[in-house]
Design a protein around this motif. Sequence first.
Motif, mmCIF file in Angstrom:
data_model
loop_
_atom_site.group_PDB
_atom_site.id
_atom_site.type_symbol
_atom_site.label_atom_id
_atom_site.label_comp_id
_atom_site.label_asym_id
_atom_site.label_seq_id
_atom_site.Cartn_x
_atom_site.Cartn_y
_atom_site.Cartn_z
ATOM 1 N N ASP A 55 1.954 14.333 -5.037
ATOM 2 C CA ASP A 55 0.393 14.645 -5.012
ATOM 3 C C ASP A 55 -0.088 16.147 -4.796
ATOM 4 O OD1 ASP A 55 0.410 11.826 -5.727
ATOM 5 O OD2 ASP A 55 -0.770 11.112 -3.968
ATOM 6 N N LEU A 56 0.552 16.413 -3.691
ATOM 7 C CA LEU A 56 -0.014 17.783 -3.148
ATOM 8 C C LEU A 56 0.283 18.860 -4.171
ATOM 9 C CD1 LEU A 56 0.473 17.500 0.669
ATOM 10 C CD2 LEU A 56 -1.700 17.352 -0.639
ATOM 11 N N ARG A 57 1.546 18.762 -4.797
ATOM 12 C CA ARG A 57 1.711 19.721 -5.804
ATOM 13 C C ARG A 57 0.745 19.678 -6.964
ATOM 14 N NH1 ARG A 57 7.002 18.069 -4.098
ATOM 15 N NH2 ARG A 57 7.190 16.595 -5.775
ATOM 16 N N GLU A 58 0.570 18.401 -7.177
ATOM 17 C CA GLU A 58 -0.366 18.307 -8.574
ATOM 18 C C GLU A 58 -1.572 18.743 -8.098
ATOM 19 O OE1 GLU A 58 -1.832 17.019 -12.219
ATOM 20 O OE2 GLU A 58 0.145 17.651 -11.537
ATOM 21 N N LEU A 59 -2.166 18.490 -7.215
ATOM 22 C CA LEU A 59 -3.422 18.987 -6.384
ATOM 23 C C LEU A 59 -3.625 20.586 -6.515
ATOM 24 C CD1 LEU A 59 -6.456 17.983 -5.394
ATOM 25 C CD2 LEU A 59 -5.286 18.487 -2.698
ATOM 26 N N ASP A 66 -2.668 22.830 -1.645
ATOM 27 C CA ASP A 66 -1.453 22.100 -1.471
ATOM 28 C C ASP A 66 -1.263 21.652 0.027
ATOM 29 O OD1 ASP A 66 -1.235 24.432 0.259
ATOM 30 O OD2 ASP A 66 0.522 24.953 -0.613
ATOM 31 N N HIS A 67 -2.529 21.187 0.757
ATOM 32 C CA HIS A 67 -2.241 20.619 1.937
ATOM 33 C C HIS A 67 -3.325 19.671 2.099
ATOM 34 C CE1 HIS A 67 -4.918 24.472 1.966
ATOM 35 N NE2 HIS A 67 -5.700 23.604 2.906
ATOM 36 N N LEU A 68 -3.589 19.069 3.292
ATOM 37 C CA LEU A 68 -4.441 18.262 3.861
ATOM 38 C C LEU A 68 -5.018 19.230 4.623
ATOM 39 C CD1 LEU A 68 -2.523 14.971 4.818
ATOM 40 C CD2 LEU A 68 -3.649 15.577 2.547
ATOM 41 N N LEU A 69 -6.513 19.072 4.705
ATOM 42 C CA LEU A 69 -7.195 19.949 5.798
ATOM 43 C C LEU A 69 -7.721 18.819 6.690
ATOM 44 C CD1 LEU A 69 -8.276 22.674 6.733
ATOM 45 C CD2 LEU A 69 -10.475 22.425 5.500
ATOM 46 N N LEU A 70 -7.366 18.795 7.869
ATOM 47 C CA LEU A 70 -7.781 17.973 9.003
ATOM 48 C C LEU A 70 -8.816 18.560 9.936
ATOM 49 C CD1 LEU A 70 -4.696 16.842 8.330
ATOM 50 C CD2 LEU A 70 -5.852 14.928 9.460
ATOM 51 N N GLU A 71 -9.584 17.944 10.901
ATOM 52 C CA GLU A 71 -10.602 18.617 11.682
ATOM 53 C C GLU A 71 -10.391 17.522 12.956
ATOM 54 O OE1 GLU A 71 -14.654 19.914 11.240
ATOM 55 O OE2 GLU A 71 -14.855 18.196 11.820
ATOM 56 N N ALA A 72 -10.205 18.145 14.152
ATOM 57 C CA ALA A 72 -10.102 17.444 15.452
ATOM 58 C C ALA A 72 -11.414 17.760 16.070
ATOM 59 C CB ALA A 72 -8.931 17.555 16.204
ATOM 60 N N SER A 73 -12.139 16.747 16.577
ATOM 61 C CA SER A 73 -13.183 17.059 17.387
ATOM 62 C C SER A 73 -12.983 16.575 18.850
ATOM 63 C CB SER A 73 -14.372 16.417 16.702
ATOM 64 O OG SER A 73 -14.778 16.891 15.340
ATOM 65 N N PHE A 74 -13.139 17.355 19.775
ATOM 66 C CA PHE A 74 -12.901 17.160 20.931
ATOM 67 C C PHE A 74 -14.475 16.684 21.819
ATOM 68 C CE2 PHE A 74 -9.391 19.467 19.770
ATOM 69 C CZ PHE A 74 -8.217 18.765 20.306
ATOM 70 N N PRO A 75 -14.508 15.468 22.443
ATOM 71 C CA PRO A 75 -15.755 15.223 23.046
ATOM 72 C C PRO A 75 -15.893 16.069 24.394
ATOM 73 C CG PRO A 75 -14.084 13.378 23.205
ATOM 74 C CD PRO A 75 -13.620 14.521 22.600
ATOM 75 N N VAL A 153 -5.096 -2.502 -1.062
ATOM 76 C CA VAL A 153 -3.746 -2.364 -0.473
ATOM 77 C C VAL A 153 -3.478 -1.253 0.168
ATOM 78 C CG1 VAL A 153 -1.300 -2.477 -1.180
ATOM 79 C CG2 VAL A 153 -3.279 -3.646 -2.405
ATOM 80 N N ALA A 154 -3.236 -1.158 1.523
ATOM 81 C CA ALA A 154 -2.763 -0.408 2.464
ATOM 82 C C ALA A 154 -1.493 0.010 1.970
ATOM 83 C CB ALA A 154 -2.902 -0.589 4.076
ATOM 84 N N GLY A 155 -0.885 1.463 2.369
ATOM 85 C CA GLY A 155 0.413 1.828 2.393
ATOM 86 C C GLY A 155 0.224 3.337 2.563
ATOM 87 N N PRO A 156 1.533 3.930 2.042
ATOM 88 C CA PRO A 156 1.761 5.326 2.338
ATOM 89 C C PRO A 156 0.245 6.216 2.020
ATOM 90 C CG PRO A 156 3.641 4.680 1.692
ATOM 91 C CD PRO A 156 2.521 3.565 1.716
ATOM 92 N N LEU A 157 -0.077 7.268 2.622
ATOM 93 C CA LEU A 157 -1.258 8.121 2.014
ATOM 94 C C LEU A 157 -0.864 8.674 0.829
ATOM 95 C CD1 LEU A 157 -3.724 9.186 3.072
ATOM 96 C CD2 LEU A 157 -2.748 11.370 3.611
ATOM 97 N N ARG A 158 -1.988 8.564 -0.071
ATOM 98 C CA ARG A 158 -2.127 9.087 -1.507
ATOM 99 C C ARG A 158 -3.348 9.761 -1.772
ATOM 100 N NH1 ARG A 158 1.542 7.034 -5.199
ATOM 101 N NH2 ARG A 158 1.062 9.054 -6.082
ATOM 102 N N VAL A 159 -3.215 11.207 -2.495
ATOM 103 C CA VAL A 159 -4.427 11.735 -2.942
ATOM 104 C C VAL A 159 -5.142 11.035 -3.839
ATOM 105 C CG1 VAL A 159 -5.367 13.978 -3.639
ATOM 106 C CG2 VAL A 159 -3.538 13.969 -1.847
ATOM 107 N N ASP A 160 -6.500 10.862 -3.994
ATOM 108 C CA ASP A 160 -7.321 10.307 -5.118
ATOM 109 C C ASP A 160 -7.300 11.277 -6.472
ATOM 110 O OD1 ASP A 160 -8.644 8.588 -6.583
ATOM 111 O OD2 ASP A 160 -10.632 9.069 -5.443
#
Length: 194
Positions: A55-59, A66-75, A153-160
């Motif tokens: 999916d990431l190659r196709e993206l 080619d990646h997931l961009l995540l954000e961590a927020s610390f309270p 249906v839950a399952g492994p992560l997939r890009v939309d």
Amino acid sequence: GDGGTTAALPAPVYDLELAPTAGGGGGESDDVSRWRFKMKDFDESAPGGSRLNADLRELKRTHGCDHLLLEASFPREYPREPFSLRLVHPRCVWYTGHVTAGGSVCMEALANTGSEHGWQPQYCVSSLLELVKVNMIHVEPVVIRTANGPGGVAGPLRVDLHGQFSHSPMAPYSHHEAAAAFARSLAHHKRNGW
């Protein structure tokens, strides 16, 4: 960064080698409680990892990412309270890889559940992120029923990639969207267990 900036960071962030968000608007570039990072190169030996990498190659081919961009927020209460974790982009298929319909990452280890599997102040951020990465691709398919949503249906992560849940896979998830989805998911788990 300068000594003043790193001194304000929660200690476990040091081993992440991350940079604070930049250009995110709303003063986020000065907010040392929010950190963005890329996640890619999932375990190819796992079927879910192989599919997510494809999916990431196709993206990358279609949108240059080619990646997931995540954000961590610390309270402010960190580490007594857990940090929140959300996917910024790409958009993913709902209920896959422990990512909610609003982009938040929902795992018991990131929630104050009071159980031995819930948030613990001694948790190391980088170890939790590795756990998240593994859990994104190692998810048993299960039918999800929600109080208000369509379920799925839950399952492994997939890009939309096909726009089933958004007009573009690169449309970012908002903070509000992620927080609301995490709250709904927590309420669901309180009623139904983890």
